[in-house]
Structure formats: structure tokens, C-alpha cells
Design an enzyme around this catalytic site. Structure first.
Site, short mmCIF file in Angstrom:
data_model
loop_
_atom_site.label_atom_id
_atom_site.label_comp_id
_atom_site.label_asym_id
_atom_site.label_seq_id
_atom_site.Cartn_x
_atom_site.Cartn_y
_atom_site.Cartn_z
CD GLN B 119 -2.35 1.10 2.89
OE1 GLN B 119 -2.46 0.03 3.49
NE2 GLN B 119 -2.73 2.24 3.41
N GLY B 120 0.89 1.96 -1.11
CA GLY B 120 1.76 3.14 -1.23
C GLY B 120 0.99 4.43 -1.04
CB SER B 122 2.83 7.05 4.32
OG SER B 122 1.74 6.55 5.04
CB SER B 154 3.79 -2.89 5.32
OG SER B 154 3.71 -2.03 6.43
CD GLU B 238 -3.98 0.60 7.11
OE1 GLU B 238 -4.44 1.58 6.50
OE2 GLU B 238 -2.78 0.35 7.19
C1 LIG Z 1 4.71 -0.38 11.17
C2 LIG Z 1 4.17 0.61 10.21
C3 LIG Z 1 3.66 0.19 9.00
C4 LIG Z 1 3.16 1.10 8.07
N1 LIG Z 1 2.72 0.63 6.87
C5 LIG Z 1 2.31 1.52 5.93
C6 LIG Z 1 1.96 1.06 4.61
O1 LIG Z 1 2.00 -0.13 4.33
N2 LIG Z 1 1.58 1.96 3.69
C7 LIG Z 1 1.52 3.30 3.96
O2 LIG Z 1 1.13 4.06 3.10
N3 LIG Z 1 1.85 3.78 5.20
C8 LIG Z 1 2.26 2.91 6.17
N4 LIG Z 1 2.63 3.38 7.43
C9 LIG Z 1 2.65 4.82 7.64
C10 LIG Z 1 1.64 5.35 8.65
O3 LIG Z 1 0.35 5.36 8.11
C11 LIG Z 1 2.13 6.76 9.05
O4 LIG Z 1 3.35 6.62 9.73
C12 LIG Z 1 1.13 7.48 9.92
O5 LIG Z 1 -0.03 7.80 9.20
C13 LIG Z 1 1.72 8.74 10.54
O6 LIG Z 1 2.34 9.57 9.59
P1 LIG Z 1 3.81 10.14 9.86
O7 LIG Z 1 4.68 8.98 10.16
O8 LIG Z 1 4.17 11.02 8.74
O9 LIG Z 1 3.69 10.99 11.19
P2 LIG Z 1 3.16 12.49 11.32
O10 LIG Z 1 1.87 12.63 10.61
O11 LIG Z 1 4.24 13.44 10.98
O12 LIG Z 1 2.87 12.56 12.88
C14 LIG Z 1 3.87 12.83 13.86
C15 LIG Z 1 3.17 13.07 15.20
O13 LIG Z 1 2.27 14.20 15.09
C16 LIG Z 1 0.96 13.84 15.46
N5 LIG Z 1 -0.01 14.56 14.64
C17 LIG Z 1 0.00 14.76 13.31
N6 LIG Z 1 -1.10 15.40 12.89
C18 LIG Z 1 -1.86 15.61 13.99
C19 LIG Z 1 -3.12 16.21 14.23
N7 LIG Z 1 -3.88 16.70 13.23
N8 LIG Z 1 -3.60 16.21 15.50
C20 LIG Z 1 -2.86 15.68 16.52
N9 LIG Z 1 -1.67 15.12 16.37
C21 LIG Z 1 -1.16 15.07 15.11
C22 LIG Z 1 0.90 12.35 15.22
O14 LIG Z 1 -0.10 11.74 16.01
C23 LIG Z 1 2.30 11.89 15.60
O15 LIG Z 1 2.37 11.68 16.98
C24 LIG Z 1 3.15 2.48 8.37
C25 LIG Z 1 3.64 2.91 9.60
C26 LIG Z 1 4.16 2.01 10.51
C27 LIG Z 1 4.72 2.50 11.80
#
Ligand SMILES: Cc1cc2nc3c(=O)[nH]c(=O)nc-3n(C[C@H](O)[C@H](O)[C@H](O)COP(=O)(O)OP(=O)(O)OC[C@H]3O[C@@H](n4cnc5c(N)ncnc54)[C@H](O)[C@@H]3O)c2cc1C
Lengths: 301, 362
Positions: B119-120, B122, B154, B238
Site C-alpha cells: 500500500q503506497g 504515505s 509495508s 485498516e
Molecule cells: C509499522 C508501520 C507500517 C506502516 N505501513 C504503511 C503502509 O504499508 N503503507 C503506507 O502508506 N503507510 C504505512 N505506514 C505509515 C503510517 O500510516 C504513518 O506513519 C502514519 O499515518 C503517521 O504519519 P507520519 O509517520 O508522517 O507521522 P506524522 O503525521 O508526521 O505525525 C507525527 C506526530 O504528530 C501527530 N499529529 C499529526 N497530525 C496531527 C493532528 N492533526 N492532531 C494531533 N496530532 C497530530 C501524530 O499523532 C504523531 O504523533 C506504516 C507505519 C508504521 C509504523
């Protein structure tokens, strides 16, 4: 496997909710309104729900009514009489509409003059004396008095099942009180403004309320199983399910009620805000037939 | 109301137990060893008749009620087998938004495990705020050309296909200019960079760079600009513990921790046991409710939050049980930290619950 409520169960829950919303205390001042309480008593008596068990209702149905009554802070005896009714039905004792006594106290005994009590496996009737100290503003306990008369004996299995029901009923009461506290806080968060915005728009407030809702949903799920188990699993299993449900829900409810107080700010720390009334009720039902985390066994099913 | 198996469910459970007694031992349950055999495991489970049971027969499912997934998860955990592959949200996303042609072409392979998916969504600059994504797809004749950078994808290095969100209309409002694509991962123009996790696992996720990769125009899922709707379907599904299929494993971890104990269980272990039992029953309730055809919109966020709390309480119990001296226990603890980030962070789940369920103003 299908653990949805039946249509009849949903209707029962709605009827109980309506009754509680119509006649339960809507404010702290309402708690002292004797006319309202009398109308509530009449309405509850008319439903016949205090004898749900002897009329053949399941643990699930009893739990639904208890939960809605606690949510609406119903302040006439219910939880005690329902448990007494189950005890009476199991022991064949010929007594009606009595309080439940636990140890030296008749619980949830407002206005009642006799009680039933389970001591070891022996069922006794007792007198009901003067009110004793309690923190709950919606229910009153009283001292057990003479005469104490043995009226029956329960088989060990039956006693365990009754204890499982007691855990379920007190847990349902805790859950209902927690839901009431949460609804109160959500309503308040939608109307109270600071900095030109409703406080519910601040994430720090919104997230607390979101967490509370998740805790409520988890409690609903774990309680439903315990309530079903009262009649459907063997007694030891039913008791175990009741312990898990009570430990989880009790912890959840404390957080939910404390959140409600916090979201109300200063007003939440005043006597006139209902938040503490819910908290007191939840704490009281937690202390009745208490379960501690140490009693949780780890052989998960 | 009945928490017990119906006769059909009981027969299914027995068949599964027999099958697991034969097959479970061949498959590792965690770490890189798990990922190395994940495809074989998926295919074996499917061939046995134990995967994708609730999905339409037309695409390889059996159209059984969703509660069968509970039975599968429980028995897999009991047998010490790997978890049920988690891709229900992709199946539902493609099923709901893809054309019949795309469904017929891609769902059977996705369900039976012969084609691997990732799933692409992020990107480095677009996580919680997914609509800010900048990967572009530009139409050139009968295909689109992809440029951009995906991250946390992932399983991307083993995947045959990737469900990619990309911007097709840079001038449209940000939610409206995004489209979904089924992209072949075996082509030049795609570079993979693994990202080791804090637990040391290297296979879990990686970065995917698109530099002129192509996708046929007819592999767009839905119409141009409908990618956001697809994304919302995928992420909301999900979030359901039933989709993730891990829930029964928490109970197994708790039992394992209890079994290796000398003295009294710690408070954290007992609390993990209580929470685990809650989740077991919660999943049953939610899956039963699906018999009414309830679609889990925002409610999935409640499930996800509960599941996260449970996994992290089991993680804490693992740490307390000796995680500083034992690599596996530490791994359980460290992995649990990702649960409040993946699939939308806990903060985002709480935003959804507060605004869409409780009705608080954003
Ligand atoms: C094990 C794992 C597997 C994953 N697999 C996939 C995958 O297969 N495909 C894919 O596309 N993605 C995948 N992801 C990505 C995942 O969906 C993102 O990491 C997640 O949505 C958070 O985005 P970010 O890492 O950019 O953090 P950010 O969005 O930058 O967040 C950083 C911090 O800020 C907080 N924050 C951000 N916005 C707000 C708000 N509006 N209100 C309050 N707090 C906020 C967050 O809660 C977090 O604590 C995976 C992540 C992990 C850890």
C-alpha cells in the site's frame, strides 16, 4: 456465534432508558424532589422489572436495565431488589420485594423493611434498620437488624451463579454511571466556550472524551459476555467472566468519571454538578462485591 | 445471543485444528523469518479453505459470515501459527472502488496469495495529512508516468503490486486531485530502500521511489480524482481489529509470559490479561454487528484505539517480564510502539472519534 442483542432486548433497553430519562434526577437539586422520586418509584414498580429474574429474564436483560437506570441515576432501589429476587427464586423463600443484605448492611435499601442475605450457602431474611454512612447520593444502605431467620439453602453451583450475577449487575451499574458522566461532559464540551471557541474543539479536551468513549465500548463488550455467561456457562466460568468484566469496567469508569470532572473545570468540582454523583455511584458499585486485579487468573480462555 | 460456535462453526473449527496440527509447524511466526515465508503461509491457509472466508465467491471467497475470521484467528494463535495475513482493507478498497474488470483481474490473486500487494499511501511529507501527498501521475498516451517518494510501505520489496495514491490534477483542490493506481512493482523506475525498525526487523517496511515508472491508464481504481474516497475506505477498514487479525495473538503472548513466570504475576501482566480478554470479546461483538450489514466508518477508530492500548499493555508486560535481557521480549515491546502510529496515529483516531462520533467541533 452471534452476540447481538435481540429485538426484545433492544426494546427493553430503550424502555428502561426512557423511564430513567423521564423520571430520574436531571440535576443535583432534583435528588431532593420527593414528588419526583415518588413518581419514579411508582413507575419502576409498575414495570415489574425488580422481579425480572424470577420472571425468567436472563442476565443480559437484567444488566441492560441496570445499566440504563444507572446512566439516568435512578434513585429508587433496583440493583438490590433484583439480586434479592434472584436469591429468593433460587432458594424458594417466600418473601417479596425485599432489599439485599451483604454482611451487616442492607444495600440499596431506601424505604425497604426486610432483606435477604446469602451467608455461605444459607439464605436468610433479616430486618432493615437505620441508614448507615454511604457516599452514594442516589442509593442508601441500612443496618441489618434482627430478626434473622434462615429460610433456605443453595447448592454450591446456584450460589456461584448468584455471585456471578451480582458481579454482572454491579458492573452494569458502574458502566451506566460512567456513560452518564461521559454524556454530561460531552454535552458541556459542546456549549462551554473559552477563547471564543467551544472547549470541545481543543484537542486536549476532545482526546480525553474520545478515550472515554473507547473505554465505554470496551466495557460494553466485556460486560456483555459476563452477562450472557451467568446463565449459559458453568458457574465457575461465569464467575471468572464476571471478575474480568468488573475489573476492566471499574478502572475504565474511574477514568471516565474523572475526565468528566476535569472537562467541567471549576464547576466539575462543585456539589451542584452531577459528575460527582455518577462517580460516587460507580465507586459504590465497585466496592459492593469487590474484585481486585490480584484475583485475575492468567489462564485466558 | 450466543457466544458459542454454531454446529457449522464448530465443524469449521475442528477442520482447522486438524489442518493446523499438520501445517502450522512449517511456518515461523515473527521477525524476518516470518516475512520470508509469508507468501507461502498465505497460500497454504487459502488452499486449506481458511482465508478470505467472508469474501465473495466470485473472487475466491466463501461468503461465510465475518465471525469465521474470529475462529481462524483464535485457532492460529492457539496452534502457535503465524497470524492471518492482513489485507482485508485492500480487498474492500478494490472491491468497492475498482471496476468489475479490475476486480476480476486482481482480487482472486490478492485473496489466494499468489500475487503480493503493498500500500503506497504515505510519503515523507504526507503522513497524517495524507492529502498533502506530492507523488505525481502524468498521463502520456495510454499510461500514466509516476514520480515521487513513498515511505513506510509495508512489505514493498516482496510485493508484485502496489496500490498507489498519486496526484493527477495539480490544479484541483488537494483532496480532489488524487487518484488511485494498481502499479506493477517489477519494472525499472522503481527503487526500493529497506528501513530497519527499532526492533531490528528489516523486512517490515521500506521506502519506494518512483522515477518515471509507468502504469496503464486502465489500472486506475475508480475515476480520475476519486483516489481520496478509495483512501478513506482503505484506512477506515485498516482500523478494525478484525481486519488486522492480531488480536488473538495478544492472549497467546500473555499466556507465554505467565508460563515463564517464577513468582507472582506483575500488575502489568494481569492488566494485560484483562485488556486482552476485553479485546477478544470486543471483536466478537463488532463482527456480530457486521451481520446487520453495518459498515464500520468512524467506529473503526474506537476499535483501533482499543487494540492499540491492548497491544501496548502486552508490550509493557513483556518489558517487565525481562525485556532488557531477552531479545524476543524486547522485540514484542518495541514492535508494540508502532501500533499507535501505523494505520493512522492514535491522535488521529481520537480526532476522528471526537468529531465524527461524539460530534465535537474540530
Ligand atoms: C509499522 C508501520 C507500517 C506502516 N505501513 C504503511 C503502509 O504499508 N503503507 C503506507 O502508506 N503507510 C504505512 N505506514 C505509515 C503510517 O500510516 C504513518 O506513519 C502514519 O499515518 C503517521 O504519519 P507520519 O509517520 O508522517 O507521522 P506524522 O503525521 O508526521 O505525525 C507525527 C506526530 O504528530 C501527530 N499529529 C499529526 N497530525 C496531527 C493532528 N492533526 N492532531 C494531533 N496530532 C497530530 C501524530 O499523532 C504523531 O504523533 C506504516 C507505519 C508504521 C509504523
Amino acid at each position: 456465534m452471534d452476540v447481538r442483542l435481540t429485538t426484545e432486548q433492544r426494546e427493553l433497553r430503550e424502555a428502561a432508558a426512557r423511564l430513567a430519562d423521564d423520571l430520574g434526577p436531571g440535576s443535583v437539586i432534583d435528588l431532593d424532589d420527593a414528588d419526583r422520586a415518588a413518581r419514579l418509584e411508582k413507575a419502576v414498580a409498575a414495570t415489574g422489572w425488580r422481579s425480572l429474574r424470577s420472571d425468567g429474564a436472563s442476565g443480559v436483560e437484567v444488566a441492560l436495565v441496570v445499566e440504563e437506570f444507572a446512566r439516568g441515576l435512578v434513585d429508587v432501589p433496583f440493583l438490590g431488589p433484583v439480586l434479592a429476587d434472584d436469591l429468593q427464586a433460587r432458594s424458594g423463600a417466600a418473601v417479596e420485594s425485599v432489599a439485599l443484605a451483604v454482611g451487616g448492611e442492607a444495600v440499596d435499601a431506601r424505604g425497604l423493611s426486610a432483606a435477604l442475605r446469602l451467608v455461605d450457602n444459607r439464605v436468610e431474611t433479616t430486618g432493615v434498620g437505620e441508614p448507615v454512612f454511604g457516599i452514594d447520593l442516589t442509593r442508601t444502605n441500612a443496618a441489618v437488624t434482627d430478626p434473622v431467620t434462615a429460610v433456605g439453602e443453595l447448592a454450591a453451583d446456584a450460589a456461584q451463579r448468584w455471585q456471578a450475577l451480582a458481579l454482572v449487575v454491579t458492573t452494569a451499574d458502574i458502566l451506566g454511571a460512567a456513560r452518564g458522566a461521559h454524556a454530561l461532559a460531552c454535552d458541556y464540551a459542546k456549549v462551554r466556550t473559552q477563547y471564543g471557541k467551544t472547549i470541545g474543539s481543543f484537542q486536549a479536551v476532545a482526546h480525553l472524551l474520545a478515550e472515554s468513549l473507547a473505554l465505554i465500548e470496551g466495557s460494553v463488550s466485556i460486560l456483555r459476555y459476563a452477562a450472557w455467561a451467568v446463565d449459559e456457562l458453568d458457574p465457575a466460568e461465569a464467575l471468572r467472566a464476571g471478575r474480568f468484566a468488573k475489573v476492566y469496567t471499574e478502572r475504565a469508569a474511574r477514568t471516565i468519571c474523572e475526565t468528566s470532572i476535569q472537562v467541567h473545570g471549576g464547576i466539575g468540582n462543585t456539589w451542584e454538578c452531577l459528575a460527582h454523583v455518577f462517580l460516587r455511584r460507580a465507586l459504590t458499585s465497585g466496592a459492593l462485591f469487590p474484585v481486585s486485579l490480584e484475583e485475575i487468573d492468567l489462564g485466558l480462555s | 445471543m450466543d457466544f458459542r460456535d454454531s454446529p457449522e462453526e464448530a465443524a469449521f473449527r475442528t477442520r482447522l485444528q486438524d489442518w493446523l496440527a499438520e501445517n502450522a509447524k512449517n511456518f515461523p511466526t515473527s521477525g524476518d523469518e516470518y516475512w520470508a515465508k509469508a507468501a507461502q503461509w498465505h497460500q497454504a491457509l487459502y488452499s486449506g479453505g481458511f482465508f478470505g472466508t467472508s469474501w465473495p465467491k466470485a473472487y475466491g471467497g466463501q461468503e461465510l459470515p465475518p465471525v469465521y475470521d474470529v475462529i481462524v484467528d483464535e485457532e492460529l494463535a492457539r496452534a502457535g501459527a503465524p497470524a492471518r495475513p492482513s489485507l482485508g482493507y485492500l480487498v474492500i478498497g478494490l472491491g468497492r472502488h475498482g471496476s468489475e474488470e479490475l476486480r476480476q483481474r486482481f482480487l482472486p490473486g490478492m485473496i489466494n496469495g499468489t500475487e503480493r500487494w503493498c500500500q503506497g499511501f504515505s510519503e515523507p511529507g504526507a503522513g497524517s495529512d495524507l492529502a498533502s501527498l506530492t507523488t505525481t501521475a502524468t498521463l502520456e498516451g495510454d499510461h500514466y508516468v509516476l514520480n515521487g517518494h513513498k515511505i513506510w510501505t509495508s512489505y514493498s520489496d516482496d510485493a508484485d503490486w502496489c496500490l498507489v495514491l498519486a496526484r493527477t490534477d495539480p490544479d484541483a483542490p488537494r483532496h480532489k486531485g488524487i487518484s488511485g493506481f494498481i502499479v506493477n512493482m517489477h519494472q525499472p523506475g522503481i527503487e526500493q530502500r529497506p528501513l530497519p525498525m527499532i526492533s531490528g526487523v528489516t523486512k517490515e517496511f521500506g521506502q519506494v521511489l518512483f522515477d518515471g515508472a509507468t502504469v496503464p491508464a486502465d489500472q486506475m481504481v475508480g475515476a480520475p480524482g476519486e483516489g481520496w474516497k478509495l483512501a478513506m475506505t482503505v484506512v477506515s477498514h485498516e482500523r478494525e481489529p478484525s481486519t488486522l487479525g492480531f488480536t488473538a495473538r495478544y492472549g497467546k503472548t500473555v499466556r507465554n509470559l505467565a508460563a515463564r513466570l517464577d513468582g507472582e504475576p506483575s500488575e502489568s501482566l494481569r492488566w494485560a490479561a484483562v485488556q486482552t480478554e476485553m479485546l477478544r470479546l470486543h471483536v466478537r461483538r463488532r463482527l456480530s454487528e457486521q451481520l446487520d450489514g453495518l459498515s464500520h466508518g468512524p467506529d473503526g477508530s474506537l476499535d483501533k484505539l482499543l487494540m492499540t492500548w491492548v497491544e501496548q499493555s502486552v508490550g509493557h508486560a513483556s518489558l517487565d517480564a525481562g525485556g532488557t535481557r531477552d531479545a524476543e521480549l524486547l522485540g514484542t515491546y518495541l514492535y508494540s510502539r508502532s501500533q499507535s502510529v501505523m494505520g493512522g496515529t492514535s491522535q488521529i483516531q481520537k480526532n476522528i472519534i471526537a468529531t465524527r462520533i461524539i460530534g465535537l467541533q474540530a
